[in-house]
Design a protein around this motif. Structure first.
Motif, short mmCIF file in Angstrom:
data_model
loop_
_atom_site.label_atom_id
_atom_site.label_comp_id
_atom_site.label_asym_id
_atom_site.label_seq_id
_atom_site.Cartn_x
_atom_site.Cartn_y
_atom_site.Cartn_z
N ARG A 273 0.81 -1.25 0.07
CA ARG A 273 0.07 -0.09 -0.05
C ARG A 273 1.02 1.18 -0.05
O ARG A 273 2.13 1.32 0.88
CB ARG A 273 -0.98 -0.16 1.27
CG ARG A 273 -1.94 1.09 1.00
CD ARG A 273 -2.93 0.95 2.28
NE ARG A 273 -3.78 -0.07 2.17
CZ ARG A 273 -5.00 -0.41 1.54
NH1 ARG A 273 -5.56 0.78 0.91
NH2 ARG A 273 -5.83 -1.23 1.48
N ARG B 86 -2.53 0.16 -4.46
CA ARG B 86 -3.40 0.54 -3.59
C ARG B 86 -2.95 1.69 -2.85
O ARG B 86 -1.91 1.75 -2.39
CB ARG B 86 -3.44 -0.70 -2.50
CG ARG B 86 -4.09 -2.03 -3.03
CD ARG B 86 -3.58 -3.23 -2.20
NE ARG B 86 -4.24 -3.08 -1.05
CZ ARG B 86 -3.83 -3.66 0.06
NH1 ARG B 86 -2.64 -3.93 0.28
NH2 ARG B 86 -4.72 -3.77 1.35
N GLN C 208 -9.27 -0.21 -2.23
CA GLN C 208 -8.22 -0.09 -3.13
C GLN C 208 -7.46 1.53 -2.76
O GLN C 208 -6.45 1.70 -2.56
CB GLN C 208 -8.44 0.07 -4.47
CG GLN C 208 -7.23 0.61 -5.40
CD GLN C 208 -7.41 0.57 -6.91
OE1 GLN C 208 -8.46 0.42 -7.46
NE2 GLN C 208 -6.54 1.28 -7.47
#
Length: 446
Positions: free
Chosen positions: A175, A232, A257
């Motif tokens: 992420r 993400r 996401q």
């Protein structure tokens, strides 16, 4: 193995509050029940007399300034302030000196935390215009996220090459946490203000310099790129109402996401407070209008904003007293973030269950943290005892951050952090931090 039994607790977890007891062996919660008897004579029994028991807060954005900026803060000093504020886990940012943009510098920070931290720890890896090769070497089971600055901030790590950004978004599996402010817009706004006021620009110009437009251009562009590339992303510290329209509440946090965060100062202060708090509430992005604050609250409560964090970023008072253009942005918040949110619970602006969701559960889910963020059997015993009817006032005498000041000085909070447990060990009690450290490195299940 140490055995601890916490009795007569109002346990807040998984969206409910229930009366009960919690039994801990070592660093793990073994049993949760309405009533538990001590297993044997060596069990330490702690009766919290009907006070709240919360999961330890997971703060996904702090700046503890070590290495290189230790006149402001250290991992030891700020993690002590964190456990005093009910924060048992932190994720630290890479804009130290040197920056955390190589595996070696990341390893150096981990070694410091293993030795000095009072709270569980993880360190984000920093992205620059030229370190993609290093980013791709990161062990994703040990690093919470990649941090990118799309607007310059303290310790400039600005990524201003659009092709580099697209490449990172396309290739990185972690992420990606983002500071979103458009640098060109800020520069143009600053130039106008400087021409009008000179070096010491009035503080009420700060939200006009680091404007709604600067935030929206950057965050909307990042979201568009994430949708194109499948990255993400987690957008840090939303400060404008306009940006909240970019986010959705149609999916669970774990499945999103694109996620977002709001910080304590953007929920508490507005531009009206510059008149009294001045440079002490100079942050990037800037504290903006009361209308922006209202819209941030709306998005937080309806699920478009997923996480509440502190963006704890201390500077010395001497540095904060500089003229506007050389006054650094940021301030200390880890000790007072949870009490501030509990003040909003008193004011019936948010429920205690929702505070726990945004400060404990969601950071754990969003970053895939293993067995933390909830009070559940089999989870780590990171716990906070809170008395919601025990007023105290923030003064210089009880501030633990190394910088020695707080934007909340003079504020009386109705709720007090009574005890904080880190991995089953008492880390803090009644304004005293334990000398024993029981922190652990976070692990991420991906």
């Amino acid at each position: 193995m140490k055995k601890t039994l916490i009795k007569n607790a109002k346990i807040v977890t998984d969206g409910v509050t229930m009366q009960g007891d919690v039994y801990i062996e070592g660093d793990t919660i073994i049993e949760i029940s309405e009533s538990i008897s001590a297993k044997n004579a060596d069990t330490l029994v702690i009766d919290i007399e009907g006070n709240y028991l919360l999961p330890g807060v997971i703060d996904d954005q702090v700046h503890f300034r070590e290495p290189g900026l230790t006149h402001k803060a250290t991992i030891a000093s700020e993690s002590a302030a964190a456990v005093a504020g009910g924060i048992t886990t932190f994720m630290e940012m890479p804009n130290t000196n040197p920056q955390t943009t190589t595996i070696q510098e990341w390893e150096n920070k981990m070694a410091m935390a293993q030795k000095d931290s009072h709270a569980n720890y993880a360190f984000m890896f920093g992205g620059t215009n030229d370190n993609l090769e290093e980013i791709l070497k990161v062990d994703i089971s040990r690093v919470p996220a990649l941090k990118l600055f799309l607007g310059s901030s303290t310790g400039n790590m600005l990524i201003d090459d659009k092709e580099v950004l697209r490449n990172i978004f396309s290739k990185v599996k972690l992420r990606i946490a983002l500071h979103c402010e458009d640098e060109e817009t800020i520069k143009a706004n600053f130039k106008k203000a400087f021409e009008k006021y000179g070096d010491d620009i009035p503080m009420d110009q700060h939200p006009l310099i680091r404007s709604e437009e600067a935030c929206y251009i950057s965050s909307s562009g990042a979201i568009q790129l994430a949708e194109e590339t499948g990255a993400r992303i987690h957008v840090f510290h939303l400060s404008t109402g306009k940006e909240t329209s970019l986010f959705s509440n149609k999916q669970s946090v774990a499945d999103k996401q694109i996620t977002s965060e709001v910080c304590i100062h953007h929920l508490w202060f507005s531009d009206e407070d510059y008149a009294t708090r001045g440079k002490l509430i100079k942050w990037n992005p800037a504290v903006k209008t009361a209308a922006d604050r209202d819209q941030l609250w709306e998005a937080l409560l309806d699920g478009r904003i997923d996480v509440i964090a502190t963006d704890h970023a201390p500077h010395t008072l001497e540095e904060k007293s500089n003229p506007y253009s050389s006054c650094p942005s940021g301030g200390p918040l880890v000790q007072h973030g949870l009490p501030a949110m509990l003040q909003f619970v008193h004011d019936e602006k948010i429920t205690i269950e929702k505070v726990v969701e945004k400060m404990c559960h969601n950071p754990a889910l969003l970053f895939d943290i293993e067995k933390r963020g909830f009070i559940r059997e089999g989870y780590k015993a990171d716990l906070v005892v809170v008395d919601t009817n025990n007023p105290w006032t923030v003064t210089k005498d009880n501030i633990l951050a190394k910088c020695g000041w707080s934007p909340f000085e003079g504020v009386t909070f109705k709720s007090r952090i009574m005890q904080t447990f880190v991995n089953g060990e008492l880390a803090y009690k009644n304004f005293k931090v334990s000398k024993n450290k029981n922190a652990q490195e976070l692990s991420f299940v991906r």
